[in-house]
Each structure stands twice: as structure tokens, then as C-alpha cells.
Scaffold this active site. Structure first.
Site, PDB file in Angstrom:
ATOM      1  CG  HIS A  48      -3.628  -0.407   6.263  1.00 49.29           C
ATOM      2  ND1 HIS A  48      -3.466  -0.347   7.624  1.00 49.29           N
ATOM      3  CD2 HIS A  48      -2.675   0.413   5.748  1.00 49.29           C
ATOM      4  CE1 HIS A  48      -2.455   0.467   7.905  1.00 49.29           C
ATOM      5  NE2 HIS A  48      -1.966   0.953   6.793  1.00 49.29           N
ATOM      6  CG  ASP A  92       5.290   3.093   7.006  1.00 47.59           C
ATOM      7  OD1 ASP A  92       4.365   3.654   6.402  1.00 47.59           O
ATOM      8  OD2 ASP A  92       5.096   2.194   7.857  1.00 47.59           O
ATOM      9  CG  HIS A  93       4.384  -0.124   3.943  1.00 45.99           C
ATOM     10  ND1 HIS A  93       4.314  -1.469   4.241  1.00 45.99           N
ATOM     11  CD2 HIS A  93       4.017   0.530   5.070  1.00 45.99           C
ATOM     12  CE1 HIS A  93       3.905  -1.621   5.491  1.00 45.99           C
ATOM     13  NE2 HIS A  93       3.715  -0.426   6.010  1.00 45.99           N
ATOM     14  CG  HIS A 117       4.914  -2.629   9.890  1.00 47.55           C
ATOM     15  ND1 HIS A 117       4.073  -2.103  10.822  1.00 47.55           N
ATOM     16  CD2 HIS A 117       4.930  -1.726   8.880  1.00 47.55           C
ATOM     17  CE1 HIS A 117       3.588  -0.941  10.395  1.00 47.55           C
ATOM     18  NE2 HIS A 117       4.108  -0.689   9.218  1.00 47.55           N
ATOM     19  CG  HIS A 156      -0.306   0.105   2.521  1.00 46.35           C
ATOM     20  ND1 HIS A 156       0.508  -0.873   3.037  1.00 46.35           N
ATOM     21  CD2 HIS A 156      -0.323   1.092   3.457  1.00 46.35           C
ATOM     22  CE1 HIS A 156       0.941  -0.516   4.222  1.00 46.35           C
ATOM     23  NE2 HIS A 156       0.464   0.693   4.499  1.00 46.35           N
TER      24      HIS A 156
HETATM   25 ZN   LIG Z   1       0.139   1.494   6.496  1.00 43.32          ZN
END
Ligand SMILES: [Zn+2]
Length: 296
Positions: A151, A65-66, A243, A61
């Protein structure tokens, strides 16, 4: 199949202990990187992986941070010598985001092509958006599947599964407990799952500019007490906590005791640059000696 934990920290707030989320799955000729938090290319190099070997970049997504290195990681592979295509996949609008990020460095690309003779990296990229669950690609060596996970407020967030003759790995991405992940993870050799320790909930909102972050964590992430049950229900061999929120300050027993209360398989606390080897039903976890020496 070799799995490298490139970044095991949750959230974009930087700490000295963990890089943001990223993992590489190496199987046959493929190097599949799932999520690319900032620093993913450097972490590939530190893990001993050739960055030009990147074949696929899968984004769960578009939280930063991803996905901070959604553009940078393919550019790093190009500068490192790659000339073959790179598949880039993720939920919409991954294709548009990739285009915008790469366009932002157009001057660099034009100058670098002119001065070095490198091919046009923009023509090497094979982006596509994924908004339905199922098999993304499959050949004689590997099958990659995606599931829709929960999410909010994202309409589309994904988990991924990689299957090969050696075994299988599932990466949860960010999600609450949900049916999509439960089904994707069934029988996986390795499940890399996001996790929030309850002690972090109070700490997160203290002294920050994010007064509603506690509620966001509860609404869109998985709490520690639920992770073991998810792994047990799916029948996975090895559960890897990653994570991680918080990055430090929680002992190994404080992480693992709640997991072991409901999960009878192997459970592992992920650290940056750890490696897991999956081979015919066995999973070997090798703790990195190159990590940032987190005290857990
Ligand atoms: Zn997230």
C-alpha cells in the site's frame, strides 16, 4: 466466531451511507477490533457489542480512515468500564501515534481519574509495532497473524488473520493484489477485502482538491475486477466486499457480476452493522436492519 462490519466505507471523505473502516471479531473471551475509523466505538455500541469488552485493537496502516479512533476507541472502552489491559498493535509508528493521541487528552484523563476514581488508562494499554509477517499472538482459543501488504507510499501496511476452533477470517486492509495477502488468505472461511469500482476512478478526481488521487488509487488499491480472482486463488469460502469506493451509486449486480465471473464461493456486499457467523465450516451472513439503508 462472530464478525461485525462496523464501518464499510473506503476513504476519509464522509458520506451519509457508510462509516469508515472497522470490523470486530468476537471469539471466546476476545473482542478483536481490526481498524478503527472515526465512529468505531459508536458503531460497536450500535452493533450491540459492549465497548468495555475490547481486548485487542489491530491497525492495518495509519491512513486516517483506518486509524482515526486509534486513541479514542481504547479511551471509550475505559470510560465504558474496562479495567483490564488492551493490546494495540499496528505497523510502525503505531505505538508513537497512540502515545501522541492519548497525550493530547491528558487533561481529560487526569480530571476524569481524579473525579471518578477510574484507573489510569495509560497503564492499561499494551502497544507494539509490527514490521515483520507471522503470528502476533496465540493462546488455546485464538491465533492472530499478520502479513505485509502493498500500500504505497507506506513502508509497512498489514493484513490480519484470526483463526479459532470455529474458523478463520482475513482482513485485507488497503493493498494492491500482492503475495503477502494471497498467502495469508489461503483457505480462510471469510475474506474481507477492500475494493474500488472502476466507475469511481473518474468521479473521484472530479471537483476535488486532489488532482492525482486517480493515480494513487491505481497504485495502492485493488480494483473490482481483481478481487474475485484473489478469493478464488486463495480458496476462501466467503468474500466480503468492504472499504467500498464509492460508498453508493453502484448496483448490487454491478458490484457482484465481475466478482462472480472469477469466484465460485459466496460473495457478499458489506454494509455497516452486518454480521457474519463462522461455525465449523459454515458462514452465515445477516444483513443489518439497523444500517443507514444504503440502496444496494
Ligand atoms: Zn490506505
Amino acid at each position: 466466531m462472530d464478525i461485525f462490519l462496523l464501518g464499510t466505507g473506503g476513504g476519509p471523505r464522509p458520506t451519509a451511507a457508510r462509516f469508515p473502516t472497522s470490523q470486530a471479531v468476537v471469539t471466546g473471551e476476545r473482542c478483536i477490533v481490526i481498524d478503527a475509523g472515526n465512529g468505531a466505538a459508536q458503531q460497536m455500541a450500535r452493533a450491540g457489542l459492549p465497548v468495555h469488552g475490547l481486548t485487542d485493537l489491530l491497525i492495518t496502516h495509519l491512513h486516517v480512515d483506518h486509524a482515526a479512533d486509534l486513541g479514542m476507541l481504547p479511551l471509550a472502552a475505559w470510560v465504558d468500564g474496562r479495567t483490564e489491559p488492551i493490546t494495540v498493535a499496528g505497523p510502525p509508528p503505531t505505538t508513537e501515534s497512540l502515545h501522541r493521541l492519548v497525550s493530547g487528552y491528558e487533561q481529560d484523563l487526569i480530571h476524569r481519574m481524579a473525579s471518578t476514581g477510574r484507573p489510569d488508562v495509560r497503564e492499561m494499554l499494551r502497544p507494539h509495532d509490527i514490521s515483520t509477517p507471522g503470528v502476533i499472538f496465540e493462546d488455546d482459543d485464538v491465533r492472530v497473524s499478520a502479513a505485509l501488504v502493498n500500500h504505497p507510499p507506506f513502508e509497512f501496511a498489514l493484513a490480519y488473520r484470526v483463526d479459532s476452533a470455529d474458523g478463520s477470517v482475513v482482513v485485507s486492509g488497503d493493498t494492491t493484489p500482492c503475495e503477502g495477502l494471497d498467502e495469508l488468505a489461503v483457505g480462510a472461511d471469510v475474506l474481507i477485502h477492500e475494493v474500488v469500482h472502476p466507475a469511481a476512478l473518474e468521479e473521484l478526481s472530479r471537483g476535488t482538491n486532489a488532482p492525482s488521487i486517480r493515480q494513487h488509487m491505481l497504485d495502492s488499491h485493488t480494483m473490482l475486477e481483481d478481487v474475485g480472482g484473489i478469493a478464488q486463488h486463495a480458496g476462501v469460502h466467503t468474500l466480503v466486499l468492504s472499504h467500498m469506493i464509492p460508498h453508493t451509486g453502484i448496483s448490487a449486480d454491478e458490484w457482484l457480476d465481475p466478482v462472480r465471473a472469477s469466484f465460485t464461493g459466496q460473495s457478499v456486499i458489506g454494509h455497516d452493522l452486518d454480521r457474519l457467523r463462522v461455525h465449523h465450516g459454515t458462514v452465515t451472513h445477516t444483513r443489518s436492519s439497523e444500517d443507514l439503508h444504503v440502496s444496494i
